[in-house]
Motif scaffolding. Structure first.
Motif, PDB file in Angstrom:
ATOM      1  N   ALA A 188      -1.862   5.892 -17.240  1.00  9.95           N
ATOM      2  CA  ALA A 188      -3.279   5.957 -17.590  1.00  9.95           C
ATOM      3  C   ALA A 188      -4.139   5.265 -16.541  1.00  9.95           C
ATOM      4  O   ALA A 188      -5.192   5.785 -16.137  1.00  9.95           O
ATOM      5  N   ALA A 189      -3.691   4.098 -16.074  1.00 13.06           N
ATOM      6  CA  ALA A 189      -4.482   3.334 -15.105  1.00 13.06           C
ATOM      7  C   ALA A 189      -4.498   3.980 -13.727  1.00 13.06           C
ATOM      8  O   ALA A 189      -5.420   3.739 -12.938  1.00 13.06           O
ATOM      9  N   SER A 190      -3.491   4.811 -13.428  1.00 16.50           N
ATOM     10  CA  SER A 190      -3.401   5.440 -12.110  1.00 16.50           C
ATOM     11  C   SER A 190      -3.805   6.913 -12.144  1.00 16.50           C
ATOM     12  O   SER A 190      -3.541   7.649 -11.195  1.00 16.50           O
ATOM     13  N   ALA A 191      -4.437   7.341 -13.238  1.00 17.72           N
ATOM     14  CA  ALA A 191      -4.854   8.741 -13.406  1.00 17.72           C
ATOM     15  C   ALA A 191      -3.680   9.696 -13.254  1.00 17.72           C
ATOM     16  O   ALA A 191      -3.806  10.788 -12.697  1.00 17.72           O
ATOM     17  N   GLY A 192      -2.505   9.273 -13.745  1.00 19.81           N
ATOM     18  CA  GLY A 192      -1.342  10.134 -13.756  1.00 19.81           C
ATOM     19  C   GLY A 192      -0.518  10.132 -12.485  1.00 19.81           C
ATOM     20  O   GLY A 192       0.449  10.891 -12.379  1.00 19.81           O
ATOM     21  N   ALA A 193      -0.856   9.300 -11.519  1.00 23.22           N
ATOM     22  CA  ALA A 193      -0.055   9.244 -10.291  1.00 23.22           C
ATOM     23  C   ALA A 193       1.366   8.788 -10.600  1.00 23.22           C
ATOM     24  O   ALA A 193       2.324   9.219  -9.945  1.00 23.22           O
ATOM     25  N   PHE A 194       1.508   7.912 -11.589  1.00 22.22           N
ATOM     26  CA  PHE A 194       2.826   7.506 -12.069  1.00 22.22           C
ATOM     27  C   PHE A 194       3.112   8.304 -13.325  1.00 22.22           C
ATOM     28  O   PHE A 194       2.326   8.277 -14.275  1.00 22.22           O
ATOM     29  N   ASP A 195       4.224   9.047 -13.335  1.00 21.16           N
ATOM     30  CA  ASP A 195       4.509   9.926 -14.458  1.00 21.16           C
ATOM     31  C   ASP A 195       6.020  10.029 -14.640  1.00 21.16           C
ATOM     32  O   ASP A 195       6.720  10.586 -13.787  1.00 21.16           O
ATOM     33  N   VAL A 196       6.532   9.506 -15.745  1.00 20.19           N
ATOM     34  CA  VAL A 196       7.979   9.506 -15.973  1.00 20.19           C
ATOM     35  C   VAL A 196       8.491  10.853 -16.469  1.00 20.19           C
ATOM     36  O   VAL A 196       9.685  11.011 -16.708  1.00 20.19           O
ATOM     37  N   THR A 197       7.602  11.842 -16.601  1.00 18.18           N
ATOM     38  CA  THR A 197       8.038  13.185 -16.981  1.00 18.18           C
ATOM     39  C   THR A 197       8.129  14.123 -15.779  1.00 18.18           C
ATOM     40  O   THR A 197       8.276  15.340 -15.938  1.00 18.18           O
ATOM     41  N   VAL A 198       8.050  13.601 -14.562  1.00 18.82           N
ATOM     42  CA  VAL A 198       7.957  14.434 -13.356  1.00 18.82           C
ATOM     43  C   VAL A 198       9.294  15.031 -12.942  1.00 18.82           C
ATOM     44  O   VAL A 198       9.359  15.794 -11.974  1.00 18.82           O
ATOM     45  N   GLY A 199      10.365  14.756 -13.675  1.00 17.80           N
ATOM     46  CA  GLY A 199      11.711  15.191 -13.316  1.00 17.80           C
ATOM     47  C   GLY A 199      11.858  16.662 -12.947  1.00 17.80           C
ATOM     48  O   GLY A 199      12.539  16.992 -11.966  1.00 17.80           O
ATOM     49  N   PRO A 200      11.282  17.607 -13.707  1.00 10.55           N
ATOM     50  CA  PRO A 200      11.432  19.014 -13.338  1.00 10.55           C
ATOM     51  C   PRO A 200      10.952  19.330 -11.926  1.00 10.55           C
ATOM     52  O   PRO A 200      11.534  20.169 -11.231  1.00 10.55           O
ATOM     53  N   LEU A 201       9.896  18.665 -11.480  1.00  8.37           N
ATOM     54  CA  LEU A 201       9.411  18.875 -10.120  1.00  8.37           C
ATOM     55  C   LEU A 201      10.325  18.221  -9.092  1.00  8.37           C
ATOM     56  O   LEU A 201      10.565  18.774  -8.019  1.00  8.37           O
ATOM     57  N   VAL A 202      10.838  17.043  -9.424  1.00  6.89           N
ATOM     58  CA  VAL A 202      11.791  16.376  -8.537  1.00  6.89           C
ATOM     59  C   VAL A 202      13.013  17.264  -8.323  1.00  6.89           C
ATOM     60  O   VAL A 202      13.492  17.451  -7.192  1.00  6.89           O
TER      61      VAL A 202
END
Length: 347
Positions: free
Chosen positions: A110-124
């Motif tokens: 929330a504080a980083s406007a979504g730059a940190f996202d623990v759901t990013v796995g599919p893109l990784v």
């Protein structure tokens, strides 16, 4: 389009500087092992005579095993794996420990406007950095669109009573690798302190927390690595004074496709590897979990937006950038936030 992949691994972004050791210096007890796909070390200065080394080592291993049972994505029976594999969008009961880490991750999102996202796995995974093998071609627009639909921290909810997680779509998955090592460092630090130890350094895969002094009676001196894939060298040394530290960088894990390098750090906003001059970010924070998450968030944001946000939030961060092509001499330049300078981290 056939492409050539190159992956350079080695996540020890930080090097602990140790002295030669003299007979007059206190004894340093070092405990080491493996965890979370990397290594850990605990250094204790002048351990109490009554300290049972074997019992402490067993307690450390047990604490790490417990964290893995809750947060590993490689153990199919872990709490997190069972949540990821579930196809329900109802509340899924988990431990308070897992809820605490996911809640902390969402706060940084929330504080980083979504730059940190623990759901990013599919893109990784799509870009070839996850456990799923990838093809030799760049992802298509359709592949990116499909993967991005499964990514979004707002699709993940947390509640504390009873402790539970909920996803808004059944195929959402969570990977805590960018925050769990920092959390584990904090838990080991608490364990060590519970044994009455005041001077120690805990490290897991390059994330650290130091308290007190080293064997020479000085603050723990830690080297931030020069962000180059071709060699290991020190860029700058910082002093850890009762604080946690984490570094994220683009130079140890990447793919090279048709002569262009693609970082393993994915920007959730674009679905693509970050593409800016920022080579690494080091963050100092009261707890290593926050340092771990924010190092990744600021790396995603890049040198301008990352530095601006770090200053706004009062984060202690050091940014190392690739020098502009037009500059002569040094290949890297650095900027430190006011909070980093105020800590007096540079010995």
């Amino acid at each position: 389009m056939k492409c050539r992949y190159q992956v350079l691994c080695g996540l020890c972004l930080l090097l602990v500087l140790v002295g030669c050791g003299r007979e007059s210096e206190p004894r340093v007890l070092a405990l080491r092992g493996s965890t979370m796909g990397t290594s850990y070390s605990v250094q204790i200065v002048a351990p109490p005579a009554e300290l049972d080394r074997d019992a402490l080592a067993a307690a450390i291993d047990a604490r790490l095993a417990d964290i893995n049972r809750r947060m590993s994505t490689y153990q199919p029976s872990s709490e997190l794996s069972r949540f990821n594999h579930s196809q329900t969008t109802d509340w899924f009961l988990v431990s308070p420990e897992l809820v605490a880490v996911v809640a902390a991750a969402r706060a940084v999102s929330a504080a980083s406007a979504g730059a940190f996202d623990v759901t990013v796995g599919p893109l990784v995974n799509l870009w070839g950095f996850g456990p799923t093998p990838s093809a030799d071609d760049l992802p298509t627009a359709g592949d990116l669109q499909a993967a991005r639909a499964r990514v979004g921290w707002r699709q993940l909810e947390v509640q504390s009573q009873p402790p539970a997680l909920r996803k808004s779509r059944p195929d959402l998955s969570v990977d805590l690798s960018a925050i769990a090592k920092g959390y584990a460092v904090d838990r080991l630090a608490a364990l060590v302190e519970a044994h009455g130890i005041e001077d120690y350094l805990v490290e897991i895969g390059g994330e650290l927390r130091g308290r007190g002094v080293n064997g020479r009676g000085e603050p723990w001196r830690i080297a931030i690595e020069r962000p180059e894939a071709s060699r290991r060298a020190v860029f700058e040394v910082v002093a850890l004074r009762d604080i946690g530290m984490a570094t994220s960088g683009d130079y140890r894990n990447f793919v090279e496709i048709d002569g262009k390098r693609y970082s393993h750090t994915i920007d959730p906003a674009t679905g693509r590897p970050v593409d800016h001059r920022l080579a690494s970010v080091t963050v100092l924070a009261d707890d290593c979990m926050q340092a771990d998450a924010w190092a990744t968030a600021l790396l995603v944001l890049g040198p301008e937006r990352g530095l601006e946000l770090a200053e706004q939030l009062g984060l202690a961060a050091l940014f190392i950038e690739h020098a502009p092509a037009a500059s002569a001499g040094e290949a890297f330049v650095s900027q430190a936030t006011a909070a980093f300078a105020a800590l007096g981290a540079r010995p």
